[in-house]
Design a protein around this motif. Structure first.
Motif, mmCIF file in Angstrom:
data_model
loop_
_atom_site.group_PDB
_atom_site.id
_atom_site.type_symbol
_atom_site.label_atom_id
_atom_site.label_comp_id
_atom_site.label_asym_id
_atom_site.label_seq_id
_atom_site.Cartn_x
_atom_site.Cartn_y
_atom_site.Cartn_z
ATOM 1 N N PRO A 43 78.147 -30.275 38.206
ATOM 2 C CA PRO A 43 77.212 -29.802 39.238
ATOM 3 C C PRO A 43 77.290 -28.287 39.435
ATOM 4 C CG PRO A 43 78.473 -31.673 40.042
ATOM 5 C CD PRO A 43 79.050 -31.309 38.722
ATOM 6 N N ILE A 44 78.496 -27.739 39.354
ATOM 7 C CA ILE A 44 78.652 -26.289 39.514
ATOM 8 C C ILE A 44 77.939 -25.566 38.378
ATOM 9 C CG2 ILE A 44 80.331 -24.387 39.563
ATOM 10 C CD1 ILE A 44 82.294 -26.328 40.828
ATOM 11 N N TYR A 45 78.139 -26.086 37.169
ATOM 12 C CA TYR A 45 77.476 -25.484 36.006
ATOM 13 C C TYR A 45 75.954 -25.541 36.153
ATOM 14 C CZ TYR A 45 75.287 -25.384 31.444
ATOM 15 O OH TYR A 45 74.435 -25.114 30.419
ATOM 16 N N LEU A 46 75.441 -26.723 36.558
ATOM 17 C CA LEU A 46 73.984 -26.881 36.673
ATOM 18 C C LEU A 46 73.423 -25.916 37.709
ATOM 19 C CD1 LEU A 46 73.598 -30.781 36.568
ATOM 20 C CD2 LEU A 46 73.253 -29.152 34.713
ATOM 21 N N LEU A 47 74.115 -25.793 38.849
ATOM 22 C CA LEU A 47 73.638 -24.890 39.895
ATOM 23 C C LEU A 47 73.689 -23.441 39.430
ATOM 24 C CD1 LEU A 47 75.211 -26.595 43.012
ATOM 25 C CD2 LEU A 47 72.783 -26.351 42.519
ATOM 26 N N ALA A 48 74.738 -23.087 38.679
ATOM 27 C CA ALA A 48 74.840 -21.716 38.162
ATOM 28 C C ALA A 48 73.677 -21.425 37.227
ATOM 29 C CB ALA A 48 76.177 -21.521 37.452
ATOM 30 N N ALA A 49 73.367 -22.403 36.356
ATOM 31 C CA ALA A 49 72.272 -22.201 35.408
ATOM 32 C C ALA A 49 70.933 -22.077 36.141
ATOM 33 C CB ALA A 49 72.231 -23.363 34.406
ATOM 34 N N ILE A 50 70.721 -22.947 37.139
ATOM 35 C CA ILE A 50 69.477 -22.891 37.917
ATOM 36 C C ILE A 50 69.366 -21.537 38.614
ATOM 37 C CG2 ILE A 50 68.269 -23.836 39.928
ATOM 38 C CD1 ILE A 50 69.521 -26.544 39.274
ATOM 39 N N GLY A 51 70.479 -21.092 39.211
ATOM 40 C CA GLY A 51 70.479 -19.841 39.952
ATOM 41 C C GLY A 51 70.205 -18.644 39.057
ATOM 42 N N LEU A 52 70.884 -18.585 37.909
ATOM 43 C CA LEU A 52 70.690 -17.466 36.981
ATOM 44 C C LEU A 52 69.235 -17.385 36.548
ATOM 45 C CD1 LEU A 52 73.817 -17.680 34.650
ATOM 46 C CD2 LEU A 52 73.160 -15.766 36.110
ATOM 47 N N HIS A 53 68.720 -18.543 36.148
ATOM 48 C CA HIS A 53 67.339 -18.616 35.705
ATOM 49 C C HIS A 53 66.395 -18.123 36.800
ATOM 50 C CE1 HIS A 53 64.024 -20.169 33.380
ATOM 51 N NE2 HIS A 53 63.551 -20.725 34.481
ATOM 52 N N GLY A 54 66.642 -18.613 38.037
ATOM 53 C CA GLY A 54 65.807 -18.225 39.169
ATOM 54 C C GLY A 54 65.894 -16.733 39.439
ATOM 55 N N GLY A 55 67.103 -16.193 39.392
ATOM 56 C CA GLY A 55 67.302 -14.773 39.663
ATOM 57 C C GLY A 55 66.562 -13.893 38.671
ATOM 58 N N ILE A 56 66.628 -14.277 37.405
ATOM 59 C CA ILE A 56 65.950 -13.489 36.367
ATOM 60 C C ILE A 56 64.438 -13.493 36.586
ATOM 61 C CG2 ILE A 56 65.444 -13.403 33.887
ATOM 62 C CD1 ILE A 56 68.286 -14.643 33.514
ATOM 63 N N GLU A 57 63.920 -14.684 36.926
ATOM 64 C CA GLU A 57 62.476 -14.794 37.155
ATOM 65 C C GLU A 57 62.061 -13.986 38.386
ATOM 66 O OE1 GLU A 57 60.081 -16.553 35.401
ATOM 67 O OE2 GLU A 57 61.660 -16.654 33.876
ATOM 68 N N MET A 58 62.932 -14.014 39.405
ATOM 69 C CA MET A 58 62.583 -13.316 40.637
ATOM 70 C C MET A 58 62.529 -11.816 40.436
ATOM 71 S SD MET A 58 64.595 -15.643 43.319
ATOM 72 C CE MET A 58 64.767 -14.530 44.677
ATOM 73 N N ARG A 59 63.304 -11.309 39.487
ATOM 74 C CA ARG A 59 63.277 -9.880 39.191
ATOM 75 C C ARG A 59 61.885 -9.477 38.698
ATOM 76 N NH1 ARG A 59 67.708 -6.354 36.859
ATOM 77 N NH2 ARG A 59 66.644 -4.777 35.624
ATOM 78 N N LYS A 60 61.258 -10.428 37.987
ATOM 79 C CA LYS A 60 59.918 -10.138 37.464
ATOM 80 C C LYS A 60 58.879 -10.200 38.575
ATOM 81 C CE LYS A 60 60.619 -12.579 33.267
ATOM 82 N NZ LYS A 60 60.126 -13.809 32.697
ATOM 83 N N THR A 61 59.012 -11.191 39.451
ATOM 84 C CA THR A 61 57.933 -11.427 40.409
ATOM 85 C C THR A 61 58.149 -10.741 41.756
ATOM 86 O OG1 THR A 61 59.048 -13.442 41.098
ATOM 87 C CG2 THR A 61 57.325 -13.686 39.450
ATOM 88 N N GLY A 62 59.402 -10.430 42.093
ATOM 89 C CA GLY A 62 59.666 -9.823 43.399
ATOM 90 C C GLY A 62 59.790 -10.879 44.475
ATOM 91 N N PHE A 63 60.106 -10.423 45.679
ATOM 92 C CA PHE A 63 60.434 -11.362 46.745
ATOM 93 C C PHE A 63 59.216 -11.794 47.572
ATOM 94 C CE2 PHE A 63 64.440 -9.187 45.994
ATOM 95 C CZ PHE A 63 65.301 -10.256 45.915
ATOM 96 N N GLU A 64 58.188 -10.954 47.606
ATOM 97 C CA GLU A 64 57.081 -11.201 48.543
ATOM 98 C C GLU A 64 56.450 -12.563 48.303
ATOM 99 O OE1 GLU A 64 56.492 -8.403 46.206
ATOM 100 O OE2 GLU A 64 58.152 -7.498 47.320
ATOM 101 N N GLU A 65 56.283 -12.897 47.022
ATOM 102 C CA GLU A 65 55.611 -14.143 46.660
ATOM 103 C C GLU A 65 56.329 -15.367 47.193
ATOM 104 O OE1 GLU A 65 54.448 -15.248 42.654
ATOM 105 O OE2 GLU A 65 54.181 -13.102 42.302
ATOM 106 N N MET A 66 57.652 -15.212 47.339
ATOM 107 C CA MET A 66 58.473 -16.370 47.651
ATOM 108 C C MET A 66 58.388 -16.754 49.126
ATOM 109 S SD MET A 66 62.552 -16.151 47.260
ATOM 110 C CE MET A 66 63.153 -15.094 48.533
ATOM 111 N N LEU A 67 58.060 -15.781 49.974
ATOM 112 C CA LEU A 67 58.208 -15.963 51.418
ATOM 113 C C LEU A 67 57.401 -17.146 51.960
ATOM 114 C CD1 LEU A 67 59.967 -14.381 53.388
ATOM 115 C CD2 LEU A 67 57.865 -13.314 54.237
ATOM 116 N N VAL A 68 56.108 -17.165 51.641
ATOM 117 C CA VAL A 68 55.243 -18.211 52.196
ATOM 118 C C VAL A 68 55.658 -19.603 51.702
ATOM 119 C CG1 VAL A 68 52.877 -19.050 52.377
ATOM 120 C CG2 VAL A 68 53.350 -16.608 52.559
ATOM 121 N N PRO A 69 55.818 -19.791 50.380
ATOM 122 C CA PRO A 69 56.248 -21.121 49.932
ATOM 123 C C PRO A 69 57.570 -21.550 50.573
ATOM 124 C CG PRO A 69 55.595 -19.808 48.048
ATOM 125 C CD PRO A 69 55.558 -18.895 49.230
ATOM 126 N N MET A 70 58.474 -20.585 50.776
ATOM 127 C CA MET A 70 59.769 -20.948 51.351
ATOM 128 C C MET A 70 59.607 -21.428 52.796
ATOM 129 S SD MET A 70 63.242 -18.714 51.630
ATOM 130 C CE MET A 70 63.777 -18.805 49.943
#
Lengths: 358, 100
Positions: A43-70
């Motif tokens: 589970p730790i490995y899976l969460l790390a992989a999900i997080g890394l992937h998410g972080g990399i994608e967020m660098r491309k899109t920025g934070f603003e897009e995330m606010l409303v869906p969150m």
């Protein structure tokens, strides 16, 4: 593709097959078992992989897009938790504690389900928004906090009405104080809990290192991802298989609840997120976040916060019924719905329906 | 060699109750204890399989007799109704009584 066809082809993926295999292994009383260290590591490995992937994608899109869906996800999660409570309490006739525990189990998110969803999308050649990983992290404690808060309210109200006749204020104060510390403790524990810490930490690291920095570790965190889920699925299958007898004790009402509620929540999630402008894959993952039930984090939180609730009810229904249903049946259903509402066919379909009725 | 009489309190419970037990010990100014993970069968069925959160734990505490009844009372009152838990007390002898 037809829904049934998609379910059929989903059944024959290694993830589902190994899960079913794990169930069979448990049923024939095999001594097959994952070493403890591995089942804690995965589970730790899976969460790390999900997080890394998410972080990399967020660098491309920025934070603003995330606010409303969150914010929408948090709102829906709270709304669903309240709704589950009403259904369980009024229709299911469960006691307050079991109702709140189950309501929050189904309002919370499942990280393992989320991983399976990601690899399902990968299989279909579809991507999803990276910030969904951040929503996963934020959503994790939300439903629990609400349910624990409301349980405490209900309990202290009971104490108060009891005490009114005797008017013994001191003991009441102690009771209220305990309630408050319990809530802040839960809040603190879930935020510093390993799941959220590793997830948020990996998102930040992914954001910092970006695509180039990820390159040297991608063999571990990208290419091995589905394989690791497969190994974890054996363990999940074994645990689910061991609990198969308990499903009888869960009863017909809770069994249908654990299938119908995720379906409704998931489909609402897909439609709402599509309206918010999420991609085809993103809408499926958003739906999955709302459809999934928590079975690893839930017992740890609820056993302390609502000890009166029967743990075998919420673990068995979340792991034994909802989890397999979600990954085998609901994922393809949501994928098909998402394809409909995203594709051109969808517009045609709506026009067609409109024409028929007008 | 002179042995002094003290009590050994043994608590076998689900691992998620461990924190509560230790909290109670702390409230009675008891800081020394030993825990180990165990498996077993009981009223709540076979325990120790599956998730780590569903394991059992055994807590052993050596204490003076005067603290015993307070600790046992607190555990019985707060944990017996909701958790898989049993406890028992035995007489043991120790050399350095000042440690307890």
């Amino acid at each position: 593709m037809d829904i049934l066809q998609l379910i059929q082809s989903n059944l024959l993926t290694p993830i589902v097959l190994f899960f079913l295999f794990g169930i069979i292994a448990a049923r024939i009383k095999s001594d097959l078992k994952m070493p403890e260290a591995i089942s804690e590591f995965l589970p730790i490995y899976l969460l790390a992989a999900i997080g890394l992937h998410g972080g990399i994608e967020m660098r491309k899109t920025g934070f603003e897009e995330m606010l409303v869906p969150m914010l929408v996800a948090i709102g829906l999660s709270l709304l669903f938790t309240l709704n589950h409570y009403q259904i369980l309490r009024r229709l299911g006739k469960f006691n307050i504690f079991d109702s709140y525990a189950l309501a929050s189990t189904y309002g919370a998110v499942g990280a393992v389900t989320f991983s399976v969803g990601l690899s399902f999308l990968k299989n279909q050649g579809v991507t999803s928004e990276g910030y969904l990983a951040a929503i996963l992290a934020v959503l994790e404690p939300v439903a629990f906090i609400l349910a624990i808060f409301l349980t405490n309210m209900a309990v202290s109200k009971q104490i108060r009405t009891k005490k009114q006749s005797i008017s013994d204020d001191e003991e009441l104060d102690i009771g209220m104080k305990q309630t408050k510390t319990k809530l802040s403790q839960v809040l603190k524990e879930s935020i510093t809990g390993k799941a959220i810490v590793i997830l948020l930490g990996s998102i930040v690291i992914g954001y910092i290192i970006g695509k180039e920095g990820f390159e040297p570790i991608s063999i571990v965190f990208d290419e091995l991802f589905t394989g690791a889920i497969v190994i974890f699925m054996i363990e999940m299958g074994i645990i689910a298989g061991q609990r198969l007898e308990d499903i009888k004790k869960v009863g017909i009402f809770l069994t249908s609840f654990s299938i119908i509620i995720p379906t409704i929540n998931g489909i609402i999630g897909v439609l709402v997120s599509t309206a918010l402008g999420l991609s085809l894959g993103g809408a499926v993952m958003f739906g999955l976040l709302l459809a999934s039930a928590s079975f690893i984090a839930a017992p740890a939180v609820l056993r302390h916060a609502i000890p009166q609730a029967n743990p075998s009810l919420y673990i068995t229904s979340a792991l034994g019924i909802t989890f397999p249903y979600n990954i085998i049946v609901l994922l393809p259903i949501m994928f098909t719905i998402s394809t409909w509402v995203h594709g051109e066919e969808a517009i045609d379909l709506f026009n067609y329906v409109a024409k028929v009725f007008i | 060699m002179k042995l002094y009489d003290v009590k050994l309190l043994t608590i076998t419970c689900e691992i998620l109750a461990q924190k509560n037990v230790i909290e109670i010990l702390k409230n009675h100014d008891i800081t020394g204890y030993t825990t180990y993970e165990v498996e077993g069968n009981g009223a709540k069925g076979l325990r120790g399989q599956g998730f780590k959160n569903e394991k059992n734990v055994k807590v052993e505490v050596v204490m003076r007799e005067e603290k015993l009844s307070g600790v046992v009372e607190d555990i019985s009152r707060t944990l017996f109704p909701d958790f898989a838990i049993i406890l028992y007390v035995s007489d043991v002898g120790v050399v350095r009584t000042e440690k307890f």
